[in-house]
Design an enzyme around this catalytic site. Structure first.
Site, PDB file in Angstrom:
ATOM      1  N   LYS A   1      -0.561 -18.628   6.155  1.00  0.00           N
ATOM      2  CA  LYS A   1      -1.849 -17.909   6.242  1.00  0.00           C
ATOM      3  C   LYS A   1      -2.656 -18.537   7.360  1.00  0.00           C
ATOM      4  O   LYS A   1      -2.508 -19.730   7.640  1.00  0.00           O
ATOM      5  CB  LYS A   1      -2.637 -18.042   4.933  1.00  0.00           C
ATOM      6  CG  LYS A   1      -3.634 -16.927   4.708  1.00  0.00           C
ATOM      7  CD  LYS A   1      -2.978 -15.758   4.022  1.00  0.00           C
ATOM      8  CE  LYS A   1      -3.841 -14.536   3.991  1.00  0.00           C
ATOM      9  NZ  LYS A   1      -3.255 -13.533   3.094  1.00  0.00           N
TER      10      LYS A   1
ATOM     11  N   GLY B   1      -2.407  -8.937   9.412  1.00  0.00           N
ATOM     12  CA  GLY B   1      -3.840  -8.799   9.131  1.00  0.00           C
ATOM     13  C   GLY B   1      -4.206  -9.301   7.746  1.00  0.00           C
ATOM     14  O   GLY B   1      -3.359  -9.619   6.919  1.00  0.00           O
ATOM     15  N   ASP B   2      -5.489  -9.399   7.519  1.00  0.00           N
ATOM     16  CA  ASP B   2      -6.073  -9.697   6.211  1.00  0.00           C
ATOM     17  C   ASP B   2      -7.541  -9.272   6.363  1.00  0.00           C
ATOM     18  O   ASP B   2      -7.863  -8.483   7.267  1.00  0.00           O
ATOM     19  CB  ASP B   2      -5.920 -11.195   5.873  1.00  0.00           C
ATOM     20  CG  ASP B   2      -6.147 -11.493   4.390  1.00  0.00           C
ATOM     21  OD1 ASP B   2      -5.236 -11.283   3.594  1.00  0.00           O
ATOM     22  OD2 ASP B   2      -7.257 -11.930   4.023  1.00  0.00           O
TER      23      ASP B   2
ATOM     24  N   THR C   1      -0.387  -1.835   1.089  1.00  0.00           N
ATOM     25  CA  THR C   1      -0.927  -2.680   0.014  1.00  0.00           C
ATOM     26  C   THR C   1      -1.516  -1.790  -1.084  1.00  0.00           C
ATOM     27  O   THR C   1      -1.225  -1.963  -2.272  1.00  0.00           O
ATOM     28  CB  THR C   1      -1.972  -3.671   0.546  1.00  0.00           C
ATOM     29  OG1 THR C   1      -1.459  -4.298   1.712  1.00  0.00           O
ATOM     30  CG2 THR C   1      -2.319  -4.731  -0.492  1.00  0.00           C
TER      31      THR C   1
ATOM     32  N   ASN D   1      -9.101  -1.560   3.817  1.00  0.00           N
ATOM     33  CA  ASN D   1      -7.754  -1.020   3.837  1.00  0.00           C
ATOM     34  C   ASN D   1      -7.108  -0.918   2.439  1.00  0.00           C
ATOM     35  O   ASN D   1      -6.570   0.132   2.072  1.00  0.00           O
ATOM     36  CB  ASN D   1      -6.972  -1.950   4.777  1.00  0.00           C
ATOM     37  CG  ASN D   1      -5.510  -1.695   4.777  1.00  0.00           C
ATOM     38  OD1 ASN D   1      -4.783  -2.288   3.994  1.00  0.00           O
ATOM     39  ND2 ASN D   1      -5.093  -0.801   5.626  1.00  0.00           N
TER      40      ASN D   1
ATOM     41  N   SER E   1       5.396  -5.389   5.669  1.00  0.00           N
ATOM     42  CA  SER E   1       5.481  -6.222   6.871  1.00  0.00           C
ATOM     43  C   SER E   1       6.918  -6.676   7.069  1.00  0.00           C
ATOM     44  O   SER E   1       7.429  -6.705   8.185  1.00  0.00           O
ATOM     45  CB  SER E   1       4.589  -7.463   6.737  1.00  0.00           C
ATOM     46  OG  SER E   1       3.252  -7.167   7.060  1.00  0.00           O
TER      47      SER E   1
HETATM   48  N1  GLU Z   1      -2.692 -10.322   4.173  1.00  0.00           N
HETATM   49  C1  GLU Z   1      -1.745  -9.600   3.390  1.00  0.00           C
HETATM   50  C2  GLU Z   1      -1.441 -10.368   2.117  1.00  0.00           C
HETATM   51  O1  GLU Z   1      -2.319 -10.992   1.577  1.00  0.00           O
HETATM   52  C3  GLU Z   1      -0.514  -9.196   4.186  1.00  0.00           C
HETATM   53  C4  GLU Z   1       0.231 -10.328   4.827  1.00  0.00           C
HETATM   54  C5  GLU Z   1       1.343  -9.884   5.757  1.00  0.00           C
HETATM   55  O2  GLU Z   1       1.595  -8.699   5.886  1.00  0.00           O
HETATM   56  O3  GLU Z   1       1.964 -10.779   6.350  1.00  0.00           O
HETATM   57  O4  GLU Z   1      -0.370 -10.351   1.575  1.00  0.00           O
END
Ligand code: GLU
Length: 445
Positions: free
Chosen positions: A125, A164-165, A208, A239, A378
């Site tokens: 992360k 993203g996040d 998601t 999103n 992803s």
């Molecule tokens: N941020 C998203 C999560 O919390 C996606 C992470 C990703 O696609 O690498 O899982």
């Protein structure tokens, strides 16, 4: 002192002033320590101690120049948590609250979540305390470029693949990718969530939110029910919330609320497809506030500085941020007879809140299981990039559905409690087993 208390005390001593990280580790340890005690294979290997220690943390300066010509300085981070089952994988968050504690909790959770997806992805992360709110497009671009000017040397399509996040969507991924490509002088799938024109996957933006609803479907099917006719209280309007709402509506659900950090809207008639389209435009293009919904749809109410958890509904989906459901909120949900709380955000419920859910007999799914559809897709984007081809919408959607069903089955397998399923225990153990087996095979490294 119990084993769990001793373990957590050590975690706190070794990682002072990181409350979110302590919370995430404790939630896992509650399920994993008893499991290790029952399974000799995992004993005396310090597996959980090793998983709770990041393999590597990169911290760096992100200097940039704002539109007024003033120099700004932010902090940049990448936590490379665990690579036992694949390269580090996880999002980047831009939000003023970002600090080491928050990113370590997210990277820790990500390790278990990614394991659950069944795809070969380790946990990571990253992010910055940069606040995108109110910034011009040019400022966002300059910030992303400065962030990548350092990050690029630490990542790669077989090493660490960010995405993203919160605060990082397709626009930011585009700017980050552009700078990576320029500095590394190679066109690879180093980031996911890319635009379709340059290696992105269909369904990734929706994944998601859709995944959360597919998971709800699985939970309801197991007890002979369906989404049709159920009412939903959803927090957030980014999103995850948008596409959870979209899929819930498509399957006959009634969506009553959405929110942002200033308050929530309640539409007793239900937010339909057309109204949701308005919200998408408002949020994604105009970067406006959820309050503006009530200017367009006069029947809806706006509750300033409040959270939606006091509203009656069948299913609650926290899709905003960590610790958005506190003890009192959880009590309201339980008192209102809410049937299920299914997490779309990462660790949106405090430990006390989870305690209330689990004692009240509600169905409860932790984010690491129910929001794994994003990172799973992803993983599908990475597969398509290495194959140099694109799958159709239907193909990616079907794979996403299958993965969510698989995650649900893993929760059922490891979370049986009489006739009921303890999804938290199931997700924690299933996520742990795969990582632990890989670590055992690879030795002490
Ligand atoms: N941020 C998203 C999560 O919390 C996606 C992470 C990703 O696609 O690498 O899982």
């Amino acid at each position: 002192m119990s084993l769990l208390e001793k373990f957590i005390q050590k975690i706190k001593e070794n990682n002072p002033n990181e409350p979110e990280f302590h919370q995430a580790v404790e939630e896992i340890a509650e399920s994993i320590l008893p499991f290790i005690e029952e399974n000799e294979r995992y004993q005396n290997k310090k597996l959980l101690e090793r998983i709770a220690e990041p393999e590597r943390i990169i911290m760096f300066r992100v200097p940039w120049v704002d539109d007024q010509g003033e120099i700004q300085v932010n902090k940049g981070y990448r936590i490379e948590m665990n690579s036992a089952i694949g390269p580090y994988k996880g999002g980047i968050r831009f939000h003023p609250s970002v600090n080491l504690s928050i990113l370590k909790f997210l990277a820790f959770e990500q390790t278990f979540k990614n394991s659950l997806t069944t795809l070969p992805m380790g946990g990571g992360k990253g992010g910055s305390n940069f606040d995108p709110k109110g910034k011009s497009d040019a400022e966002i671009m300059r910030f992303c470029q400065s962030f990548m000017a350092e990050l690029y040397r630490h990542i790669g399509p077989n090493t660490d693949i960010p995405a993203g996040d919160i605060g990082v969507g397709s626009r930011e991924i585009g700017y980050l990718f552009g700078m990576y490509k320029k500095l590394a002088n190679e066109f690879t799938g180093v980031l996911t969530g890319k635009g379709l024109e340059y290696g992105g996957s269909l369904i990734r933006p929706e994944a998601t939110g859709y995944g959360v609803i597919y998971f709800v479907q699985n939970m309801l099917e197991r007890i002979g029910e369906s989404i049709d006719g159920k009412s939903f209280v959803i927090s957030g309007s980014g999103n995850v919330a948008q596409f959870a709402a979209e899929k819930a509506i498509e399957l006959g659900g009634k969506v009553l609320t959405l929110s942002d950090s200033s308050g929530y809207i309640y539409d007793e008639n239900g937010i339909d497809e057309e109204k949701l389209e308005f919200i998408k435009q408002l949020k994604n293009e105009k970067r406006g506030r959820i309050k503006e919904y009530t200017e367009q749809y006069n029947d809806a109410q706006y509750f300033e500085d409040e959270k939606p958890w006091g509203q009656k509904c069948d299913i609650a989906l926290p899709c905003a941020t960590q610790n958005e459901i506190q003890k009192e909120d959880a009590q309201k949900l339980a008192d209102n007879g809410v049937q299920a709380v299914v997490e779309g955000a990462n660790m949106p419920s405090t430990s006390e809140a989870i305690h209330i859910f689990r004692n009240s007999g509600m169905l409860y799914s932790p984010g690491k299981a129910s929001n794994a559809g994003g990172v799973a897709t992803s993983g599908l984007e990475m597969s398509q990039n290495s194959l140099s081809l694109n799958w159709s919408r239907e193909e990616v959607d079907q794979r996403l559905k299958d993965i969510m069903t698989d995650i649900h089955e893993q929760c059922v397998k490891y979370g049986k409690k009489g006739d009921e399923i303890d999804y938290m225990k199931g997700a924690n153990i299933a996520g742990f087993v795969k990582v632990a087996e890989a670590m055992l095979a690879q030795g002490v490294v």
